[in-house]
Write an enzyme that holds these catalytic residues in place. Structure first.
Site, mmCIF file in Angstrom:
data_model
loop_
_atom_site.group_PDB
_atom_site.id
_atom_site.type_symbol
_atom_site.label_atom_id
_atom_site.label_comp_id
_atom_site.label_asym_id
_atom_site.label_seq_id
_atom_site.Cartn_x
_atom_site.Cartn_y
_atom_site.Cartn_z
ATOM 1 N N CYS A 6 -4.733 2.314 -3.797
ATOM 2 C CA CYS A 6 -3.502 2.888 -3.227
ATOM 3 C C CYS A 6 -2.329 1.921 -3.401
ATOM 4 C CB CYS A 6 -3.683 3.230 -1.750
ATOM 5 S SG CYS A 6 -4.871 4.546 -1.450
ATOM 6 N N GLN A 23 -4.290 -5.118 7.242
ATOM 7 C CA GLN A 23 -5.177 -6.193 6.819
ATOM 8 C C GLN A 23 -4.999 -7.441 7.681
ATOM 9 O OE1 GLN A 23 -7.537 -5.689 4.639
ATOM 10 N NE2 GLN A 23 -6.804 -3.689 3.954
ATOM 11 N N LYS A 56 -10.087 -1.183 10.740
ATOM 12 C CA LYS A 56 -10.094 -2.441 9.996
ATOM 13 C C LYS A 56 -10.611 -3.606 10.854
ATOM 14 C CE LYS A 56 -7.599 -0.622 6.537
ATOM 15 N NZ LYS A 56 -8.085 -0.408 5.163
ATOM 16 N N HIS A 64 0.858 -1.186 0.000
ATOM 17 C CA HIS A 64 0.000 0.000 0.000
ATOM 18 C C HIS A 64 0.892 1.234 0.000
ATOM 19 C CE1 HIS A 64 -2.837 2.977 1.659
ATOM 20 N NE2 HIS A 64 -3.823 2.150 1.354
ATOM 21 N N ASP A 73 3.301 -4.040 8.275
ATOM 22 C CA ASP A 73 2.025 -3.333 8.172
ATOM 23 C C ASP A 73 0.910 -4.349 8.361
ATOM 24 O OD1 ASP A 73 -0.277 -2.013 7.460
ATOM 25 O OD2 ASP A 73 0.396 -1.423 5.462
#
Length: 403
Positions: free
Chosen positions: A362, A202, A225, A122, A199
């Site tokens: 993105c 998700q 999220k 991303h 990251d």
């Protein structure tokens, strides 16, 4: 077996109609809807607990402070961190990555150092590293992907060298749902002395992680999220690294003593939390985590896998549809339709009550590597049902027929 309909009943937003049709919300990788218990937590804070934290001597601020720090403990326990000192509140994963880039990286990097970043990342896990590279003279180097949209581990191992100082990877990618081999990537990076940021925007909703076992130097995620509101997120960092890093923002709360002769800063985690924090967001995130924990993550995982499998089978039977990098281990997938713009498909789906994401997500470098301008992404949560998938597949067929 997971009762998705019973879960859906806890989400007021899912009871509405869109364009005269029952809402089928399939944009969960962008943001999840919020259960009533999370909404109630926000309402309760502003109706009976509203006060600043770590300031003042009255009962409301004492109550708010206790709840605020209890929320931090909930996050610490959920991700397996050793101490609440390593849990830093941020506005989200994006701010958390920028914090690491502008504190740890900007202090540690020098001319010629290298930052390895995955091709499928991303923008939030690309641009902050490009900015700090320009500031320090370091280089951002792409870790390529393979044709099946998995990380090219052979190329990664060749790229690792003593100049590698930082590796930045997504736990699970946001376009194809690829679950990256982060455990192996972390171990290999540490062999050359590099630090690793994962990251988890998700990944946090897909797996119950233990950062002490994972051994990432930094792990970040956003509350929205995982069924919490927007504007709250978490940076986990190893305590020795966080203690050595300079502050990110200056202001109230993050100081020990201020004078015009100089300022000394607060200890962790306060050093990185200048100003009035998002107290309601922190409390709501703790509620969301507890709510999610009350469900069976194993049952959710099985349920999501079944939905993705059902979707893949249905899409492959529709002429002209091409799925991008099938990854049935996650809860999302992307596809394109030959000769039809992705936005046109998404618009016609919306007219039938189906909410999906269309565009580049993105992830410009990934789109370029795939040779497409954008995709349609469908992403599921625990409240989605097989009937949702049936309605979605029917709507895709109708949209293609119309176009």
């Amino acid at each position: 077996m997971l009762d998705a309909k019973l879960i859906a009943d806890q989400f007021p937003s899912l009871k509405q109609a869109v364009n005269g049709r029952r809402l089928v919300y399939l944009d969960n990788a962008a943001t999840t809807q919020k259960p009533q218990c999370v909404i109630d937590t926000i309402t309760r804070y502003y109706t009976s607990q509203n006060a600043n934290v770590h300031r003042g001597s009255h009962s409301l601020t004492a109550s708010a402070t206790q709840a605020f720090e209890s929320a931090r403990e909930t996050v610490r326990d959920y991700i397996g961190a050793d101490s609440t000192k390593t849990i830093i509140w941020t506005r989200g994963a994006t701010e958390a990555i920028n914090l690491v880039a502008q504190t740890y990286a900007r202090s540690a990097l020098k001319q010629g150092d290298e930052i390895l970043v995955g091709e499928m990342e991303h923008h939030a896990n690309i641009v902050p590293w490009q900015i700090v590279a320009q500031q320090t003279g370091a280089k951002v180097i792409k870790i390529p992907m393979q044709t099946d949209c998995s990380l090219d581990m052979a190329a990664y191992q060749k790229l690792l060298n003593p100049k590698t100082k930082i590796v930045a990877l997504a736990h699970i990618t946001n376009v194809t749902g690829t679950r990256q081999p982060i455990e192996q990537a972390i171990g290999l990076a540490h062999l050359v002395g590099a630090k690793v940021l994962i990251d988890g925007a998700q990944g946090i909703v897909h797996e119950r992680i233990d950062v002490s076992i994972l051994n990432a130097d930094f792990y970040v995620f956003s509350g929205h999220k995982i069924f919490a509101p927007a504007g709250i997120g978490v940076l986990y960092g190893k305590q020795t690294l966080l203690e050595a890093m300079p502050p990110y923002h200056g202001g109230g709360k993050m100081v020990d003593k201020v004078s015009f002769d100089g300022t000394t800063f607060d200890k962790l985690p306060g050093k990185f939390e200048a100003g009035t924090p998002n107290v309601a967001g922190a409390l709501a995130l703790a509620t969301a985590i507890k709510w999610y924990e009350s469900l069976s993550i194993e049952l959710i995982s099985t349920h999501l896998h079944d939905l993705v499998t059902q979707t893949c089978r249905g899409l492959t039977q529709i002429e002209g549809v091409r799925i991008i990098g099938i990854q049935e281990s996650a809860s999302l997938l992307s596809f394109v339709v030959d000769g039809i713009h992705h936005q046109d498909i998404a618009t016609l789906l919306d007219q039938q009550g189906i909410a999906v994401r269309a565009g580049n997500h993105c992830a410009h470098p990934l789109m370029e590597a795939l040779g497409v301008k954008g995709t349609i992404r469908v992403s599921f949560a625990a409240y989605n049902t097989k009937e949702d998938v049936d309605q979605f597949l029917e709507a895709v067929s109708k949209a293609i027929d119309l176009l």
